[in-house]
Design a protein around this motif. Structure first.
Motif, PDB file in Angstrom:
ATOM      1  N   ALA A 214      14.312 -23.311  24.115  1.00  0.00           N
ATOM      2  CA  ALA A 214      15.776 -23.395  24.108  1.00  0.00           C
ATOM      3  C   ALA A 214      16.265 -24.399  25.157  1.00  0.00           C
ATOM      4  CB  ALA A 214      16.383 -22.015  24.354  1.00  0.00           C
ATOM      5  N   LEU A 215      15.661 -24.312  26.359  1.00  0.00           N
ATOM      6  CA  LEU A 215      16.083 -25.235  27.420  1.00  0.00           C
ATOM      7  C   LEU A 215      15.788 -26.678  27.034  1.00  0.00           C
ATOM      8  CD1 LEU A 215      15.077 -23.439  30.755  1.00  0.00           C
ATOM      9  CD2 LEU A 215      17.098 -23.161  29.324  1.00  0.00           C
ATOM     10  N   LEU A 216      14.601 -26.874  26.444  1.00  0.00           N
ATOM     11  CA  LEU A 216      14.212 -28.222  26.024  1.00  0.00           C
ATOM     12  C   LEU A 216      15.196 -28.755  24.989  1.00  0.00           C
ATOM     13  CD1 LEU A 216      12.001 -30.464  26.110  1.00  0.00           C
ATOM     14  CD2 LEU A 216      11.003 -29.345  24.112  1.00  0.00           C
ATOM     15  N   LEU A 217      15.566 -27.914  24.042  1.00  0.00           N
ATOM     16  CA  LEU A 217      16.481 -28.346  22.998  1.00  0.00           C
ATOM     17  C   LEU A 217      17.853 -28.716  23.581  1.00  0.00           C
ATOM     18  CD1 LEU A 217      15.582 -25.998  20.032  1.00  0.00           C
ATOM     19  CD2 LEU A 217      15.367 -28.484  20.121  1.00  0.00           C
ATOM     20  N   ALA A 218      18.289 -27.943  24.588  1.00  0.00           N
ATOM     21  CA  ALA A 218      19.579 -28.264  25.209  1.00  0.00           C
ATOM     22  C   ALA A 218      19.538 -29.667  25.806  1.00  0.00           C
ATOM     23  CB  ALA A 218      19.924 -27.228  26.281  1.00  0.00           C
ATOM     24  N   VAL A 219      18.426 -29.976  26.473  1.00  0.00           N
ATOM     25  CA  VAL A 219      18.312 -31.295  27.095  1.00  0.00           C
ATOM     26  C   VAL A 219      18.207 -32.383  26.021  1.00  0.00           C
ATOM     27  CG1 VAL A 219      16.864 -32.756  28.565  1.00  0.00           C
ATOM     28  CG2 VAL A 219      17.285 -30.373  29.206  1.00  0.00           C
ATOM     29  N   VAL A 220      17.441 -32.102  24.969  1.00  0.00           N
ATOM     30  CA  VAL A 220      17.275 -33.089  23.896  1.00  0.00           C
ATOM     31  C   VAL A 220      18.612 -33.374  23.213  1.00  0.00           C
ATOM     32  CG1 VAL A 220      16.276 -33.441  21.601  1.00  0.00           C
ATOM     33  CG2 VAL A 220      14.829 -32.651  23.484  1.00  0.00           C
ATOM     34  N   VAL A 221      19.352 -32.318  22.928  1.00  0.00           N
ATOM     35  CA  VAL A 221      20.648 -32.497  22.264  1.00  0.00           C
ATOM     36  C   VAL A 221      21.587 -33.298  23.164  1.00  0.00           C
ATOM     37  CG1 VAL A 221      22.739 -31.286  21.535  1.00  0.00           C
ATOM     38  CG2 VAL A 221      20.507 -30.499  20.757  1.00  0.00           C
ATOM     39  N   TRP A 222      21.532 -32.997  24.450  1.00  0.00           N
ATOM     40  CA  TRP A 222      22.392 -33.725  25.389  1.00  0.00           C
ATOM     41  C   TRP A 222      22.016 -35.208  25.405  1.00  0.00           C
ATOM     42  CZ3 TRP A 222      20.657 -35.556  30.417  1.00  0.00           C
ATOM     43  CH2 TRP A 222      21.675 -36.160  31.148  1.00  0.00           C
ATOM     44  N   LEU A 223      20.698 -35.477  25.496  1.00  0.00           N
ATOM     45  CA  LEU A 223      20.255 -36.870  25.505  1.00  0.00           C
ATOM     46  C   LEU A 223      20.649 -37.576  24.213  1.00  0.00           C
ATOM     47  CD1 LEU A 223      16.693 -36.755  27.103  1.00  0.00           C
ATOM     48  CD2 LEU A 223      18.768 -37.810  28.027  1.00  0.00           C
ATOM     49  N   TRP A 224      20.500 -36.857  23.119  1.00  0.00           N
ATOM     50  CA  TRP A 224      20.860 -37.459  21.825  1.00  0.00           C
ATOM     51  C   TRP A 224      22.344 -37.836  21.807  1.00  0.00           C
ATOM     52  CZ3 TRP A 224      23.862 -34.915  17.812  1.00  0.00           C
ATOM     53  CH2 TRP A 224      23.968 -35.686  16.653  1.00  0.00           C
TER      54      TRP A 224
END
Lengths: 372, 575
Positions: A214-224
């Motif tokens: 979940a944490l990884l996805l939050a960062v990925v979505v933010w970067l995207w």
């Protein structure tokens, strides 16, 4: 970065105000001492009882509560991301709950009825859940783009369709599990061991792979959203669709993709719940994490990392809430705090206006730069 | 800014028409009259008494009724309910529908309107809805009725009917003020016509003694225009835009028009007089703006000395040697937002190295033409070639790829995203290419560097790329847009109303940049409602009227009278 801080300030103030209001409520109905003690219990219940550990208790007094908090935070992060991503493209996704139900079911079916080694089984179940959630959200996006149906209406209605479809038919009908003895049980069949999200701390806590995911996805979505061309286009559509269209951005595509991504996040929340905690799709999914996602996203200012922060905070409070019962304080207070914080955040325009007035007094002249 | 020393009076039982180009101040004047705007200076009197309207409520109380261009009706309520809304008859505290119906029926009968009070408004035609608006105003006791562009939404038959209605009201002693830019129609119905230009009433003429051509000339103004318009000298920066424009009208009044001589024209009892801009007391003598342009208000019209007669010929030179055709279109047809044909067969060509202007009265297809060329509006018929590709099936993305730059009319809706930063707006539309992107990623460093360079080159203030665009003034926002579009080195630049609402410095800057683009070999398609701007900048001008090209002029053969006539449909067999 003062601008960033100012963006976060209303949320922080809202949460603090909600904490204060709930403390007062407990203090008024019981005693101020009880209120403070209940908050302390809630804290230890969420982040682990450090004083007890220092006094020689087993490490589990810390790892168990932290694990519970992390699992709640994971679910809240994913549903919060779901709402936040839709918001970025200008849609209000009320349908995270329905998307999560479909995702949970897809994960349960793939987890139980497909045989694969764990390295493939877990990703397969997660992808299935993401696709199911995306498809469910995609329906709302299609209705919006081609029929002009407002997404708030369609996602609310799709929530009910999902609930009836899954809980009232599939789970007690075609997909009903059969226990080994032959007697029927509620919910779907148990998922296979290869599909279970591995626990990260073994027996020390229930913390599993879902949390770092979940944490990884939050960062990925933010970067995207911040760093990529398509993420930029998505934000531009959300903030000015007509200007984006004029600039050559494929508005319908960006809208559809963002909504599908929102559904995928909610679907993954369902998968994390099923593969990590429940082991199957239970008779009813229970906790309305999808609806919590709305509060989490708004308190997090619809920012992926903001939503993550809000999810971590409320994950801790809600994991600790049960400990409040030791003092006869009802365990739903953390949810009340969350609800009040949402209410106060909704008044963020008021907060910002107050801040702005304060600043405007100082710098009237610098706002409008005179002339070209 | 939209009204400057405008004076007007209307007599009881008179039908006065107010005409002018868009932005001439017609609607502003009427909003002052209706209490929506408060004048900065000047006075308003009704029936000889000075009044001050703080809100429309005051205006209504004084017997002024307004029929807006966009109807203010509740579609799901009946005619009677709409008419009495706000002052409903009641019986024992409850709404008395039967009485409302009988009252409204009585009002309709009295003024000769055929309306069914029980009919729901959303079942009525547009023409009937307009009648409901008029009845609403009359029902509230309006003595003076102001109609803002009332025929814009009507069919010709409905327009004729409305004309009869207006004449009928005047015959009953009511006063009607009609705002319009349909000159033929105005002359058919009005007693007197007031012409507005740049916030002033520049002439008042008797309808019976005037022709469409004369009115058109008054509207657009005539005289030594090229080169007299103030451009850009930075030393003018401190002046208000209105003050630094050169008025060049006086000399142009054609013989048949009757300029107001020094004072007010008061026919009979003055039902209403409006003296704008002039402090009460100072208003005894009303100036007709003349070429000397000295008004009593201290708005000194400047003669720009040393004002580079802008069309210094070196700048114009590339025009004559226009190059390859960038846009060649024939028989373009497209449908407007309202579902009616907006383009009915337009042929045009834009070549490299020339500025092609599109002149016309607002709403004659200019906007739709620009949208077709930029891929925002689909063609329904016709064909064309745009920068080596077909015009049919064009999308905004394809247009950009081929090298079309676009400065849209509606800046805040189309050109920029207010909530994004200045640099993000600079990247918008070019965010897929270097220096704004590297592969699928945005290139923050490249974007920052390019933005800073552009902010400097275009003198955008403040030159802070991280600021939300909304924090810039309108002129600076427009500079950002122009900077972005020109920086892309477009082969064809489509600009719509590029200087509307900008102050004089920004106007000059933007116009200079358009000339610069031409000098670098770009083709420019300029759509503007400001005829002066079109004529000052363009090498060739197409006139659009009702979606057709009704005139084509090439510099220096700009016969403004003829242009004005073409803008109003002359020479097509339509008007």
């Amino acid at each position: 970065m003062p601008e960033r801080l100012r963006q976060a300030l209303p949320s922080v103030l809202s949460v603090l105000l909600a904490l204060a209001v709930c403390w007062s409520l407990i203090a008024l109905t019981m005693t101020p001492g009880t209120a403070t003690a209940a908050y302390v219990e809630m804290l230890w219940g969420g982040i682990g009882n450090w004083p007890a550990w220092l006094n020689g208790a087993a490490a589990t007094v810390i790892t168990r509560p932290l694990g519970e908090a992390a699992m709640k935070a994971a679910l809240l992060t994913l549903t919060g991301l779901s709402v936040a991503v839709a918001f970025k493209v200008g849609l209000f996704n009320i349908g995270a709950q329905g998307q999560m139900i479909l995702g949970a079911l897809a994960a349960a079916v793939v987890g139980a009825h497909v045989s694969l080694p764990a390295v493939l089984h877990i990703p397969a179940a997660l992808v299935a859940a993401a696709l199911a959630g995306a498809a469910w959200a995609g329906l709302a996006a299609l209705l919006k783009l081609y029929r002009g149906v407002h997404e708030v209406i369609s996602t609310i209605m799709l929530n009910w369709v999902a609930l009836r479809l899954v809980d009232n038919w599939l789970v007690i009908g075609p997909l009903r599990g059969v226990a080994e003895g032959g007697q029927s049980i509620t919910g779907t069949a148990e998922i296979q061991a290869t599909a279970t999200l591995p626990r990260l701390l073994g027996e020390l806590s229930r913390l599993n792979l879902g949390f770092p995911l979940a944490l990884l996805l939050a960062v990925v979505v933010w970067l995207w959203l911040e760093r990529t061309r398509t993420g930029f286009e998505t934000r531009a559509v959300g903030l000015g669709a007509e200007a984006a269209r004029t600039a050559g951005v494929p508005v319908a595509k960006r809208t559809g993709v963002a909504m599908a991504l929102a559904g995928a996040m909610a679907g993954l929340a369902g998968a994390v719940l099923v593969l990590g905690t429940e082991g199957r799709y239970p008779g009813t999914l229970g906790a309305p994490y999808g609806f919590d996602g709305i509060a989490i996203a708004l308190i997090g200012n619809n920012h992926p990392l903001g939503a993550m922060g809000a999810a971590l905070f409320f994950g801790v409070l809600r994991a600790g809430g049960t400990r409040m019962q030791l003092l006869d304080v009802h365990k739903s207070f953390p949810e009340l705090i969350q609800g009040l914080a949402l209410l106060f955040v909704a008044g963020r325009m008021v907060w910002l206006a107050l801040l702005r007035r304060h600043e405007a007094a100082a710098s009237v002249a610098s706002v409008e730069v005179p002339r070209a | 800014m939209s009204l400057e020393d405008a004076s007007l009076d209307v007599s009881e039982g008179e039908l006065l028409a107010v005409v002018g180009e868009n932005g001439a101040g017609k609607t502003s004047l009427m909003n002052v009259l209706y209490g929506l705007y408060q004048p900065d200076a000047g006075e308003l009197s009704v029936g000889g008494q000075p009044v001050r309207f703080k809100s429309p409520r005051d205006a209504i109380a004084r017997g002024i009724g307004m029929v807006h261009q966009h109807f203010m009706l509740v579609p799901t309520l009946t005619v009677a309910e709409n008419v009495v809304l706000g002052r409903e008859p009641t019986r024992r505290g409850l709404f008395d529908l039967e009485r409302a119906i009988s009252e409204v029926a009585a009002t309709c009968a009295r003024f000769g309107f055929q309306l069914e009070p029980r009919a729901r408004v959303d079942t009525l035609t547009v023409g009937s809805q307009q009648k409901v608006e008029i009845v609403k105003a009359l029902h509230r006791g309006a003595q003076v009725l102001v109609l803002d562009e009332p025929t814009a939404v009507l069919t010709p038959q409905e327009s004729d009917e409305l004309a009869q209605v207006m004449r009928g009201l005047v015959a009953q002693g009511r006063t009607v003020v009609l705002i319009s830019h349909k000159l033929k129609e105005v002359l058919g119905v009005a007693d007197r016509v007031a012409v507005m230009r740049r916030g002033r009433v520049v002439a008042e003429v008797r309808a019976a003694e005037t022709t469409v051509g004369q009115l058109a000339n008054l509207m657009v103004g005539e005289g030594p225009r090229h080169g007299t318009e103030a451009r850009a000298p930075t030393s003018l920066a401190g002046l208000s835009p209105a003050a630094s424009r050169v008025e060049a009208i006086g000399a142009a009044l054609p013989e048949a028009a009757v300029p107001i001589p020094g004072g007010q024209v008061t026919t009979g009892m003055s039902a209403l007089a409006l003296m704008g801009g002039v402090p009460p007391g100072a208003a005894t003598e009303r100036p007709v703006p003349s070429s000397e342009g000295t008004g009593p208000t201290g708005t000194v019209a400047l003669a720009i000395t040393g004002g580079t007669p802008l069309e210094a010929s070196s700048e114009r030179a590339p025009a004559t040697s226009a190059g390859e055709a960038l846009l060649e279109a024939s028989g373009l047809q497209a449908v407007g937002d309202n579902g009616r044909p907006a383009l009915r067969g337009v042929d045009l060509t834009v070549r490299a190295g020339e500025i092609v202007g599109i002149a016309g009265v607002d709403g004659n297809g200019q906007r739709e033409l620009a949208e077709v060329v930029t891929g925002l509006r689909a063609l329904t018929s016709g064909s064309g070639t745009l920068l080596g590709g077909p015009l049919a099936g064009l999308t905004p993305a394809k247009a950009r790829e081929r090298g079309v730059g676009h400065v849209p009319e509606d800046r805040l809706r189309r050109a920029v995203v207010k909530a994004l930063s200045v640099e993000e707006n600079v990247a918008l539309g070019r965010h897929t290419r270097p220096p704004f992107a590297r592969g699928p990623w945005l290139d923050f460093a490249g974007r920052r560097e390019r933005t800073l360079a552009l902010l400097e080159a275009y003198d955008v203030r403040p030159p802070d790329p991280t600021l939300p665009l909304a924090r810039l003034s309108g002129g600076n926002q427009q500079k950002v847009v122009v900077a972005r579009e020109l920086d892309a080195k477009p082969r064809l630049l489509v600009v719509v109303q590029p200087t509307r609402g900008l102050d004089i410095g920004a106007v000059a800057h933007v116009q200079a940049k358009l000339r610069e683009a031409r000098a670098h070999g770009a083709g420019v398609l300029l759509v503007s409602l400001d005829l002066e701007e079109v004529l000052a900048l363009s090498d060739r001008v197409y006139v659009l009227f009702e979606g057709r090209v009704t005139g084509h002029f090439t510099r220096p053969d700009y016969d403004e009278r003829e242009l004005g006539r073409r803008m109003l449909g002359a020479g097509t067999g339509h008007a």
